[in-house]
Design a protein around this motif. Structure first.
Motif, PDB file in Angstrom:
ATOM      1  N   ASP A  10       0.858  -1.191   0.000  1.00 54.89           N
ATOM      2  CA  ASP A  10       0.000   0.000   0.000  1.00 54.89           C
ATOM      3  C   ASP A  10       0.891   1.238   0.000  1.00 54.89           C
ATOM      4  OD1 ASP A  10      -1.790   2.034   0.389  1.00 54.89           O
ATOM      5  OD2 ASP A  10      -2.566   1.313   2.315  1.00 54.89           O
ATOM      6  N   ALA A  11       0.920   1.946  -1.114  1.00 52.87           N
ATOM      7  CA  ALA A  11       1.799   3.104  -1.249  1.00 52.87           C
ATOM      8  C   ALA A  11       1.384   4.261  -0.358  1.00 52.87           C
ATOM      9  CB  ALA A  11       1.849   3.560  -2.707  1.00 52.87           C
ATOM     10  N   ILE A  12       0.154   4.243   0.134  1.00 55.46           N
ATOM     11  CA  ILE A  12      -0.302   5.321   1.023  1.00 55.46           C
ATOM     12  C   ILE A  12       0.334   5.174   2.408  1.00 55.46           C
ATOM     13  CG2 ILE A  12      -2.313   6.327   2.177  1.00 55.46           C
ATOM     14  CD1 ILE A  12      -3.940   5.625  -0.325  1.00 55.46           C
ATOM     15  N   SER A  13       0.401   3.936   2.899  1.00 58.41           N
ATOM     16  CA  SER A  13       1.091   3.676   4.175  1.00 58.41           C
ATOM     17  C   SER A  13       2.270   2.762   3.877  1.00 58.41           C
ATOM     18  CB  SER A  13       0.140   3.039   5.188  1.00 58.41           C
ATOM     19  OG  SER A  13      -0.440   1.862   4.652  1.00 58.41           O
ATOM     20  N   ALA A  14       3.274   3.328   3.229  1.00 59.50           N
ATOM     21  CA  ALA A  14       4.372   2.546   2.672  1.00 59.50           C
ATOM     22  C   ALA A  14       5.138   1.762   3.744  1.00 59.50           C
ATOM     23  CB  ALA A  14       5.331   3.468   1.928  1.00 59.50           C
ATOM     24  N   PRO A  26       8.612  -0.072   4.596  1.00 63.00           N
ATOM     25  CA  PRO A  26      10.006  -0.101   4.129  1.00 63.00           C
ATOM     26  C   PRO A  26      10.525  -1.499   3.785  1.00 63.00           C
ATOM     27  CG  PRO A  26       9.797   1.256   6.109  1.00 63.00           C
ATOM     28  CD  PRO A  26       8.490   0.542   5.935  1.00 63.00           C
ATOM     29  N   ALA A  27       9.858  -2.548   4.278  1.00 65.23           N
ATOM     30  CA  ALA A  27      10.376  -3.907   4.086  1.00 65.23           C
ATOM     31  C   ALA A  27      10.044  -4.499   2.729  1.00 65.23           C
ATOM     32  CB  ALA A  27       9.838  -4.829   5.188  1.00 65.23           C
ATOM     33  N   THR A  28       9.007  -3.989   2.056  1.00 66.37           N
ATOM     34  CA  THR A  28       8.588  -4.555   0.779  1.00 66.37           C
ATOM     35  C   THR A  28       8.243  -3.415  -0.174  1.00 66.37           C
ATOM     36  OG1 THR A  28       6.248  -4.700   1.394  1.00 66.37           O
ATOM     37  CG2 THR A  28       7.636  -6.590   1.934  1.00 66.37           C
ATOM     38  N   SER A  29       7.710  -3.776  -1.336  1.00 64.39           N
ATOM     39  CA  SER A  29       7.468  -2.756  -2.350  1.00 64.39           C
ATOM     40  C   SER A  29       6.519  -3.302  -3.422  1.00 64.39           C
ATOM     41  CB  SER A  29       8.796  -2.353  -3.000  1.00 64.39           C
ATOM     42  OG  SER A  29       8.600  -1.439  -4.050  1.00 64.39           O
ATOM     43  N   ASN A  30       6.091  -2.409  -4.304  1.00 65.85           N
ATOM     44  CA  ASN A  30       5.384  -2.844  -5.510  1.00 65.85           C
ATOM     45  C   ASN A  30       6.388  -3.141  -6.632  1.00 65.85           C
ATOM     46  OD1 ASN A  30       6.181  -0.242  -6.008  1.00 65.85           O
ATOM     47  ND2 ASN A  30       4.124   0.583  -6.314  1.00 65.85           N
ATOM     48  N   ALA A  31       7.672  -3.200  -6.268  1.00 64.95           N
ATOM     49  CA  ALA A  31       8.755  -3.680  -7.123  1.00 64.95           C
ATOM     50  C   ALA A  31       9.293  -4.981  -6.516  1.00 64.95           C
ATOM     51  CB  ALA A  31       9.864  -2.634  -7.206  1.00 64.95           C
ATOM     52  N   PRO A  32      10.062  -5.773  -7.279  1.00 64.61           N
ATOM     53  CA  PRO A  32      10.608  -7.033  -6.744  1.00 64.61           C
ATOM     54  C   PRO A  32      11.792  -6.775  -5.811  1.00 64.61           C
ATOM     55  CG  PRO A  32      11.340  -6.737  -8.998  1.00 64.61           C
ATOM     56  CD  PRO A  32      10.366  -5.623  -8.718  1.00 64.61           C
ATOM     57  N   TYR A  33      11.464  -6.359  -4.603  1.00 60.38           N
ATOM     58  CA  TYR A  33      12.453  -5.856  -3.642  1.00 60.38           C
ATOM     59  C   TYR A  33      12.083  -6.352  -2.249  1.00 60.38           C
ATOM     60  CZ  TYR A  33      14.421  -2.277  -0.460  1.00 60.38           C
ATOM     61  OH  TYR A  33      15.057  -1.611   0.556  1.00 60.38           O
TER      62      TYR A  33
END
Length: 335
Positions: A243-247, A249-256
């Protein structure tokens, strides 16, 4: 798989390479064999790898842009484990440029090599030091890490940010591993266990900072390597619930992804020294000193995300790990 392991003559790099070779992977080990600590120890580690089926060594600095570009283009690695870095919190106070050259320029060369040569997964060493001034325990990957207290820590946080950028822009799967105070046989001479052991055996006092009021989540080398290998084998992926609104730091909408690898069991420094005294059968003369610049009073890893991702958490007891180190030290240095 054909895997590049940078820092292969290092403590974690050698042990990781041995594990990969044992299961049949091809390993290209890279190291610049710099003199941050005794080169002979690095050469002895490397000697354990040299001649093993599937291993080749390349002497190269990750900061060498042209050299790194050629290596990636020639070798076409399947995956990369990036462990090479200028290590040490205290050294960064006196030699900041070494950290920029290795940890920032070098990491950019790694990212570019992976990007342009279709590497399937980059696993890289971050550090518990990124938690900096955080006092909420245990340290969680969900927490903000925007307040580093050493340049070393800042470069490791920068690596995580740089990796995310490449994951986002180029779809490069990246996983950062925040190591918590790694120790064990073949360890680094600038780390507490090595320094304390050497001083006690030589009858010299040991420097105990923050007057002994320190806690560290000491993590045994074999546990670290088990975590590295398991993470390597599970490629970082997009978090579909991100959820980009409450980002987070451990994960992402990228493969990270970013994970702690720690023992989830902080130990008082004086208890750690007690384990060394027990293993040596000798008492330590302690010189109690204030907290040093760049140091933090405590580290403590929340390892729940790592467990959820690969079904593993470190668990080697301190006394067992210290005993193994002392046995190695006495054998290696003949004392």
């Amino acid at each position: 798989m054909k895997i590049l392991v940078t820092g292969a003559a290092g403590f974690i790099g050698m042990t990781t390479s041995l594990r990969l070779l044992a299961r049949g992977d091809e390993v290209v080990g890279l190291d610049n064999l710099n003199d941050y600590y005794e080169v002979s120890l690095k050469e002895s580690r490397l000697a354990r790898l040299t001649g093993l089926p599937g291993f080749r060594f390349v002497k190269l600095d990750v900061g060498d842009r042209a050299g790194m570009e050629k290596l990636f283009a020639d070798e076409k690695f399947d995956k990369v484990i990036h462990l090479a870095a200028q290590a040490g919190v205290r050294y960064s106070l006196q030699n900041p440029h070494a950290y920029v050259d290795s940890n920032l320029v070098g990491f950019t060369n790694i990212l570019e090599g992976c990007r342009h040569n279709k590497v399937a997964h980059l696993v890289y060493a971050s550090s518990s030091s990124v938690y900096g001034g955080n006092t909420k325990m245990p340290f969680s990957e969900h927490d903000s890490v925007d307040h580093p207290v050493s340049l070393y820590a800042a470069t490791k946080k920068a690596n995580e940010l740089m990796a995310h950028t490449y994951s986002h822009l180029f779809g490069l799967p990246t996983t950062g591993l925040r190591f918590f105070t790694v120790y064990g046989p073949w360890g680094r001479p600038d780390m507490a266990l090595f320094l304390f052991t050497k001083a006690i055996l030589e009858g010299r006092p040991i420097d105990v900072f923050n007057f002994g009021n320190m806690q560290r989540d000491f993590t045994y080398i074999d546990d670290i390597v088990e975590g590295v290998i398991r993470v390597l084998d599970r490629t970082a992926a997009v978090n579909p619930a991100y959820d980009a609104i409450s980002a987070d730091p451990a994960t992402s909408n990228a493969p990270y992804r970013v994970f702690n690898i720690g023992n989830n069991n902080p130990v008082q420094l004086l208890d750690f020294i007690g384990a060394i005294e027990k293993a040596l059968g000798m008492p330590a003369e302690k010189r109690l000193l204030p907290l040093q610049d760049g140091d933090v009073p405590a580290t403590y890893a929340d390892t729940s995300l790592l467990n959820d991702w690969v079904g593993f958490v470190p668990a080697t007891p301190i006394q067992e790990g210290v005993d193994r180190f002392i046995a190695w030290y006495r054998d290696y240095y003949k004392v």
